[in-house]
Write an enzyme that holds these catalytic residues in place. Structure first.
Site, PDB file in Angstrom:
ATOM      1  N   GLU B 142       0.831  -1.213   0.000  1.00 17.10           N
ATOM      2  CA  GLU B 142       0.000   0.000   0.000  1.00 17.10           C
ATOM      3  C   GLU B 142       0.865   1.263   0.000  1.00 17.10           C
ATOM      4  OE1 GLU B 142      -3.057  -0.120  -0.662  1.00 17.10           O
ATOM      5  OE2 GLU B 142      -3.353  -2.266  -0.349  1.00 17.10           O
ATOM      6  N   CYS B 179       9.898  -2.675 -10.433  1.00 16.04           N
ATOM      7  CA  CYS B 179       9.214  -1.889  -9.405  1.00 16.04           C
ATOM      8  C   CYS B 179      10.229  -1.264  -8.445  1.00 16.04           C
ATOM      9  CB  CYS B 179       8.202  -2.749  -8.657  1.00 16.04           C
ATOM     10  SG  CYS B 179       6.771  -3.165  -9.682  1.00 16.04           S
TER      11      CYS B 179
END
Lengths: 457, 194
Positions: B142, B179
């Protein structure tokens, strides 16, 4: 890949819109929102969407109504109905009206992810199939043997070839250097009743007079110095098939007489020989010269011209069918990619535009050479404007400055023509949606321009 | 030979971790330590904060994650640039039955809930180690969303979408190379640049 897909979320509840948008964006999708049915329709008219999430109950215009609008105007767009007031009946009604799926609020996050992936996968397959069908349809329309052309003049040429192939009369092909005269000759041969016989070409301009005579008529042993064995000429080799005499305007006057005799008597004898050899071939000749003027200047025999010119076909130069430049460029790109094994995938749009603005004095052959050079020297995956700069060094003429609007009008017109007025394809190339393209066509009255210049609807 | 490695750019605290309601101190410390270790950032733990009352959805007996995020977002103070809430209540958003965590993509606030992480798919209680790993994974996932990272196709990447705890269990506590690179680039942007 997912970022390419555009999703529209239509729900009158702000919190639902925000939640779905947040979630879909985290999945990497491009998302727009509408707070009601009317806003959704207005957005759909401005922008292309791949997928629409549509709330069934909205105060201004219900989801089913919006769905019906989408099905009529944008049949390719996927629609998922979302409802908190779900019942089997509304879901069934939505599916009957053409929804691709439905979701009842609240749903599992996984359901949403799987559903979006499934629908977009379907969409991808449909798009690929459409593209494939377009390509197949286009290639059927634009290819005729080894000839390529979607322009009206080329379509007329293909029709003419069909007609000419059915008869056995001599044909004279006229056209500038590099327009593909030999390809047309081959096409006539391959469509004719002589297609199982040989196709024998000879470039009359490529030989000295003596050698041309020997090449055409053949010779017997000892007929001239170096004639150590008998040799069949092209007339003999063309037996039962087609003889293609390229650059016929280069044939010396004496040989014109000899050939005229062969055409009339259907027999000849080899150089140094006396035996008559009967021949049966179809003659196709070609020239880039103005033979009428050559006759006036007594370089060409009128009786021979009449014998050759039973059927006259003119092949258009490339500058008169510029809409074919992208097709031909793509064809040669694939050809040279295969031959050179270089990973060149395509041509950038502005490079293609440059190719279409060039006059091509050397016609298709010059384009072929330019593509070969560019593919061989290419550094990246796409050919760029700079790769074709060499074409313009000698011939570039500075264009008059024009207004932005005029440039836009010209660019859109050119793109439409290059796509054969396929609106979807042109919109994709121009990176605008179909509605915008339609508006610009209306604004610039391009359809009227087309009617005036090309006789198209 | 000259050491050409770059100096760490952010030495001051960047992320604040906020216990919400009755979140346990251990959970909060574990999350904070992992954020610091994995992202290589300064992290501080804030005072405990009650959950916002308006976030409670009586009909669903769940908390609206969007409302919790709004509450957290209002708590961001310099030098912190991000806030991560840790809670034990069941979170949802209007269209979803539940979420393990939620974040504003490219925003300042993220939240992780331990509510659905304590139990396995088969209904049995997860071991403390499994539970802790899940909590860390959701928190990092998150928080990475607040740095503009979207879901990743690589099933061995922490940004891969995991709708169920058994999916979470299969993920390593690692970002894939792509990422990781995007994260590094994003952390290096000056404050206020998104």
């Amino acid at each position: 890949m997912v970022g390419r897909f555009k999703i529209l979320v239509v729900d009158d509840e702000l919190i639902v819109r925000e939640s779905l948008v947040g979630w879909l964006k985290k999945g990497g999708y491009q998302v727009d929102t509408a707070a009601g049915g009317r806003e959704a329709i207005s957005l759909l008219d401005q922008k292309d969407f791949d997928l629409v999430f549509l709330d069934i109950k909205m105060p201004d215009l219900g989801g089913i109504e919006v769905l019906k609008h989408i099905r009529v105007r944008y049949p390719q767009t996927m629609v998922v109905m979302i409802t908190a007031y779900g019942s089997v009946e509304t879901a069934v009604e939505a599916m009957k009206s053409g929804a691709n799926d439905y979701l009842m609020k609240p749903f599992e996050p996984e359901q949403l992810t799987l559903l979006v992936e499934k629908l977009l996968q379907q969409r991808r397959i449909i798009e690929e199939n459409l593209l494939l069908r377009e390509q197949v349809a286009a290639s059927e329309q634009v290819r005729y043997g080894d000839l390529i052309g979607s322009a009206d003049c080329m379509q007329r040429l293909f029709d003419l070839i069909e007609e000419v192939a059915a008869v056995d009369s001599p044909v004279l092909l006229r056209g500038e250097t590099g327009t593909g005269k030999e390809l047309v000759a081959k096409a006539i041969h391959s469509k004719s009743g002589r297609r199982y016989g040989p196709f024998i070409p000879i470039n009359c301009g490529g030989f000295t007079e003596t050698l041309l005579e020997s090449e055409l008529f053949g010779h017997e042993i000892g007929s001239f110095t170096g004639a150590v064995r008998a040799k069949k000429g092209r007339l003999e080799l063309a037996q039962g098939g087609t003889l293609f005499l390229d650059e016929i305007g280069e044939i010396p006057l004496k040989m014109q007489v000899d050939l005229l005799r062969v055409l009339e008597e259907k027999k000849f004898h080899r150089v140094g020989g006396t035996r008559d050899i009967p021949v049966d071939f179809r003659l196709i000749s070609a020239t880039h010269r103005d033979l009428a003027r050559e006759i006036e200047q007594r370089n060409f025999r009128q009786d021979f011209f009449f014998r050759l010119n039973v059927i006259d076909i003119e092949i258009p130069p490339l500058r008169k069918r510029k809409e074919d430049v992208p097709l031909l460029a793509d064809h040669f790109l694939k050809k040279f990619r295969r031959e050179t094994n270089k990973p060149v995938e395509g041509i950038e749009a502005d490079a293609l535009e440059l190719l279409m603005s060039y006059e091509w004095p050397g016609n298709v052959r010059e384009l072929e050479n330019a593509m070969e050079r560019s593919v061989v020297l290419a550094k990246g995956r796409y050919l760029r404007k700079e790769d074709f700069a060499f074409l313009f060094r000698a011939t570039a003429v500075p264009e008059e400055p024009r207004s932005l609007q005029e440039m836009e009008k010209r660019h859109i017109h050119r793109t439409l023509k290059s796509c054969g007025w396929n609106i979807s394809r042109a919109a994709r190339i121009l990176e605008i949606n179909r509605t915008t393209l339609h508006n610009k066509i209306r604004k610039y009255r391009l359809d009227a321009v087309e009617r005036e210049t090309d006789g198209r609807p | 030979m000259e050491d050409r490695r770059e100096e760490p750019v952010f030495l001051e605290p960047v992320v604040s971790v906020c216990p919400l309601g009755d979140a346990t101190a251990v959970d909060v410390r574990v999350v904070a330590a992992n954020v610091q270790a994995v992202f290589d950032l300064g992290v501080d733990i804030l005072e405990r904060s009650p959950l916002p009352e308006e976030a409670f959805l009586a009909d669903r007996r769940q908390y609206d994650a969007a409302a919790v995020l709004r509450h957290l977002d209002a708590m961001v103070r310099p030098p912190f640039r991000k806030i991560l809430g840790v809670t034990t209540v069941d979170l949802c958003i209007p269209v979803f039955t539940h979420v393990f965590g939620e974040a504003h993509l490219g925003g300042r606030a993220a939240v992780v809930s331990s509510f659905r992480l304590r139990t396995n798919e088969n209904g049995f209680k997860a071991s403390i180690e499994t539970y802790t790993h899940r909590l860390i994974k959701v928190a990092l996932h998150e928080l990475a969303h607040t740095r503009n990272l979207v879901h990743c196709d690589n099933p061995r990447c922490l940004m891969h979408f995991s709708p169920k705890v058994n999916h979470l269990d299969r993920l390593p506590i690692l970002f894939c190379e792509r990422c990781r690179y995007l994260l590094t680039q994003d952390w290096r942007r000056p404050a206020g640049m998104g």
